[in-house]
Structures are given as structure tokens and as C-alpha cells.
Write a protein that holds these residues in place. Structure first.
Motif, short mmCIF file in Angstrom:
data_model
loop_
_atom_site.label_atom_id
_atom_site.label_comp_id
_atom_site.label_asym_id
_atom_site.label_seq_id
_atom_site.Cartn_x
_atom_site.Cartn_y
_atom_site.Cartn_z
N PRO A 231 22.55 23.22 69.91
CA PRO A 231 21.92 24.52 70.47
C PRO A 231 21.99 25.58 69.14
O PRO A 231 21.29 26.32 69.44
N ILE A 232 23.04 25.54 68.33
CA ILE A 232 22.84 26.42 67.10
C ILE A 232 21.73 26.46 66.41
O ILE A 232 20.99 27.44 66.03
N SER A 233 21.48 25.24 65.93
CA SER A 233 20.08 24.87 65.40
C SER A 233 18.75 25.30 65.98
O SER A 233 17.85 25.78 65.42
N ILE A 236 18.27 28.97 65.79
CA ILE A 236 18.04 29.41 64.73
C ILE A 236 16.31 29.13 64.68
O ILE A 236 15.61 30.01 64.15
N SER A 237 15.90 27.94 65.03
CA SER A 237 14.48 27.48 65.31
C SER A 237 13.50 28.43 65.98
O SER A 237 12.51 28.71 65.60
N ALA A 238 14.23 28.51 67.00
CA ALA A 238 13.38 29.64 68.09
C ALA A 238 13.19 31.00 67.42
O ALA A 238 12.02 31.47 67.64
N SER A 288 13.22 36.95 75.46
CA SER A 288 13.23 38.14 74.28
C SER A 288 14.44 38.10 73.74
O SER A 288 14.22 38.22 72.45
N PHE A 289 15.55 37.77 74.25
CA PHE A 289 16.91 37.60 73.73
C PHE A 289 16.77 36.50 72.83
O PHE A 289 17.25 36.69 71.72
N LEU A 290 16.57 35.25 73.20
CA LEU A 290 16.53 33.98 72.23
C LEU A 290 15.58 34.33 71.10
O LEU A 290 15.75 33.56 70.15
N ALA A 291 14.57 34.88 71.40
CA ALA A 291 13.38 35.14 70.18
C ALA A 291 13.90 36.02 69.15
O ALA A 291 13.68 35.92 67.88
#
Length: 433
Positions: A231-233, A236-238, A288-291
Motif C-alpha cells: 500500500p505504501i508503494s 506513491i504510484s497514485a 483528492s487526499f490519495l491523489a
């Protein structure tokens, strides 16, 4: 079937198979060398038996990965000549280095397979480490080339010409690290759970329980750690995709209209006609937060981009949901395994082993879904914002014949590998330990 459709289907079909062979070939050497290390430390013959069994698996997947990967390299030139004409001089470096890593891996594998009782023990073990490291390096280099397709760099594009080429800048493109990290963790997760599931099935059936329990523990340790880190990677990818490929992000979430505080959709059915996602669970502000790390950030919707630049939205959305859903499930299973190390009685429960048997294919399903997100989400571009896929395909007719031929070859290869692995398990179960 038109040439473009046949070429895309052939590339997709061969990648779907090769990615499994390649990931197992990358990761299994690490299981092998850990078991070998335990043999050197404890001199327990159980670990020697396991190591020699796994080395045969490594050899099998090295060969099948080499065959399927070589076929793919030919496909790039045969199916997409216009792409290779321009991309070859730019991203030739990672492919050349991947070839060098492959040769190092092959040499180390030769030393390892035939070095028993002939080489110093520590050096022999170290050749196994080289197999694993060079295998992962090969995977990272190939993903770097794919990252360039998503984030082209290392050249100036002027009047349809690729000028001022910098191969190093192309290889170290803005997408290479995030994609390589995500893909490497996905390979360890998928292979770890798959191998652990196979050995869990043997424990469930009561065959060579001590041996298969140790094999399970080695494989699931790698798989669980990777699943917990994934989930950390993914985060970062998102954030990287939100900046570089906002259309792909919008397709992943089937997000049609630009808005601030955009919700994250969990599940749901995409209706492309009405531009709705039905039966979903919406978490306000989370996309919005994840991006962008801000619950009120503006997220671009698909309608802000030309219609002819939209990928297949339902396919990308469903693939993304499958990837994230299974990834979350495997994360929980990884945590469950580490808890079970404290709850030793769980290992006596048949349901515990059955759970990991059922999870065995899940990592590879998630991995395939992730590649669909990456590749289909970039469409209609083969080089993002530079060259469309339809402009790169070969003008030669008859690609459909090649497509059907590849189907036969890859299915035959898969049947052969499956038969060899089943035979290996039978041999392992009939061993003295």
C-alpha cells in the motif's frame, strides 16, 4: 479481426503469461537461498531437500521465462515497427542492460546447479544470491522501459522528430522508480502467496508436514512483508499518476466530472452512457487526499479531456478495483500470518491452511489486474502523448495468424510447466525428509 486488434490481443496474451513466469523466476531464488542458508547453519537435511527441490523450480521458470521473454522481444519489432523505429535508440539501454543481467543470472544458475560438492560452500551459496539479485535487476530494467512509455523523457520531440536523445535520462524517467517499486513488491507478494499456498495444500493433505511447513514459512514471510509494504508503494504510484497521467487516474476511479473533494469509489458498476458508477461505496474527499494529500484538492474528470484520449473506462476501473481489493485481502492475510507466529495453536487448525490454499492464486490475479490498469489505462497512446498505438502497428497483413500461433505455443508452454511442477511436488513428497 483487424491488424490493430490482433496485435494488441497478441501482446496482451503473451504478457499475461510471461509476467507470471518472470515474477516466479525473479522471486523463487530468494526462497532457495534462504533455505540453503538454513541448511548451512543447522545441517538439518530437511533444508537441503527443500533447497534442491526449489532449485529445480528455479531452473524450470528460468527457462520458461527466457523463452516467453524472447518471444516478447521479437513481438516488439514485428508488431510495432513504427514504435521501435523511434523508441529503440532511446530506450535501448535498459533492454541492453537487461540482457547483461540475464547472462549474469544464467552463469550464476549454472554455478549453482552444478556446484554442489564442487565449489566452496559459501561461494556456492553466494551464486544463488546472484541469481536472485540479477533476476530482480532484469525485472526493474524492463519496467524502466515500460515506465518510459508512460512518462517519455530523454529526448526533444520537434516536428515529429526525436532529437537530442539522452538514453540515461530516458531510462531514469519520472515513472521508473514508482513502477519498479510497485512491480517488485507485487512480484514478491504474488509469488510468496502462490508458493506458500502450494505448500499449505500439502500440509492440509497431511503430506510431509514438517517439510512443507518450513517451506510455507519461508515463502509466506516474503509474501506477507511485501503485501504489507505494497500500500505504501501504491500510494506513491497514485500520487505520481495523478500528476503525470490524470486521464488514467480518472479512468481508474471512473471519475467523469472535475470536482474538489472528489470521493473515492469502492466497487460499483460503470455505466459509460450515463457516466455513472452504480452500486458503489463513496468515501467523500478520499480520492483528492490519495491523489494530492489534500481532502479539498481538485481532481480532473474524464470530461476535461478529449473523448479520443479516453481509455476503456470500465475495464480500467474494474481492474483497479480487483487489484486494490485483493491487495487489501493479502495485506490482512500477511498480518494474520505474523499473528499466528504467536498463536502456535493455529497451525494445528485445518481452516488456517485452507485459507492460504484459497489465497494461492490471488496475488497473480491482482498482479495481472495491475498490468491491465497500467497498459489499458495509457491507451490510446503507446508513447504517452507522443505516439498513438494505432500509428505504431505493423502494416503487414495476417497478424491474426501470428496471434493464434502464439496462443498455441504459450498454452503448450503452460501445460508443460504445470506438469513439471506437479511432478516436482510428487518427487519432494516421496523424498526421505
Amino acid at each position: 479481426m483487424e491488424n490493430l486488434d490482433a496485435a494488441r490481443l497478441q501482446m496482451a496474451f503473451t504478457l499475461i503469461f510471461h509476467i507470471v513466469f518472470a515474477c516466479i523466476g525473479m522471486v523463487m531464488p530468494f526462497f532457495m537461498v534462504l533455505s540453503h542458508y538454513k541448511w548451512l547453519k543447522t545441517r538439518d537435511p530437511l533444508y537441503l531437500t527443500l533447497t534442491k527441490s526449489w532449485q529445480k523450480g528455479v531452473a524450470i521458470f528460468f527457462v520458461t521465462g527466457a523463452v516467453s521473454g524472447t518471444a516478447l522481444s521479437f513481438e516488439l519489432g514485428l508488431l510495432w515497427p513504427e514504435f521501435m523505429k523511434h523508441a529503440g535508440p532511446i530506450i535501448g539501454m535498459p533492454f541492453s542492460l537487461e540482457g547483461a543481467a540475464f547472462f549474469v543470472e544464467a552463469i550464476a544458475l549454472g554455478f549453482y546447479l552444478y556446484g554442489w560438492d564442487k565449489l566452496p560452500e559459501r561461494f556456492h551459496w553466494f551464486t544463488g544470491v546472484i541469481i536472485g539479485v540479477s533476476g530482480v535487476a532484469s525485472g526493474i530494467l524492463v519496467v524502466a522501459a515500460n515506465g518510459w512509455m508512460n512518462s517519455p523523457s530523454g529526448f526533444d520531440y520537434i516536428d515529429g522528430q526525436f532529437l537530442n536523445i539522452d538514453p540515461v535520462a530516458a531510462m531514469l524517467n519520472p515513472a521508473w522508480f514508482t513502477q519498479a517499486l510497485h512491480m517488485t513488491l507485487a512480484a514478491f507478494t504474488a509469488t510468496g502467496f502462490a508458493v506458500a499456498g502450494i505448500h499449505a495444500f500439502q500440509v492440509y493433505k497431511g503430506r510431509k508436514v514438517a517439510l512443507h511447513k518450513e517451506a510455507f514459512k519461508i515463502a509466506i514471510t516474503f509474501g506477507a512483508i511485501a503485501a504489507i509494504l505494497q500500500p505504501i508503494s501504491g500510494d506513491i504510484s497514485a500520487k505520481d499518476i495523478a500528476t503525470r497521467q490524470p486521464v488514467k487516474l480518472a479512468a481508474m476511479e471512473a471519475h467523469y466530472n472535475t470536482e474538489k473533494g472528489a470521493p473515492l469509489y469502492i466497487g460499483g458498476l460503470v455505466d459509460a452512457e450515463t457516466q455513472e458508477v452504480k452500486y458503489k461505496i463513496a468515501i467523500p474527499g478520499m480520492l483528492s487526499f490519495l491523489a494530492f494529500g489534500d481532502f479539498d484538492a481538485e481532481v480532473k474528470g474524464l470530461n476535461d479531456f478529449p473523448k479520443d484520449e479516453h481509455p476503456n473506462v470500465p475495464m480500467v476501473h474494474y481492474a483497479f478495483q480487483i487489484m486494490v481489493g485483493i491487495g487489501s485481502l493479502l495485506l490482512l492475510a500477511g498480518l494474520l500470518y505474523f499473528v499466528s507466529l504467536k498463536k502456535k495453536q493455529w497451525f494445528a487448525n485445518q481452516k488456517y491452511w485452507l485459507l492460504f490454499v484459497l489465497l494461492a492464486p490471488m496475488g497473480f490475479i491482482a498482479l495481472e489486474a495491475g498490468w491491465i490498469v497500467t497498459e489499458v489505462g495509457r491507451q490510446p497512446w503507446i508513447i504517452h502523448k507522443i505516439m498513438r498505438t494505432k500509428d505504431a502497428v505493423t502494416p503487414m497483413p495476417g497478424i491474426v495468424v501470428s496471434f493464434y500461433t502464439y496462443i498455441v505455443v504459450y498454452l503448450t508452454l503452460s501445460v508443460a510447466v504445470t506438469w513439471l511442477m506437479i511432478r516436482q511436488i510428487k518427487v519432494l513428497n516421496s523424498s526421505n525428509h
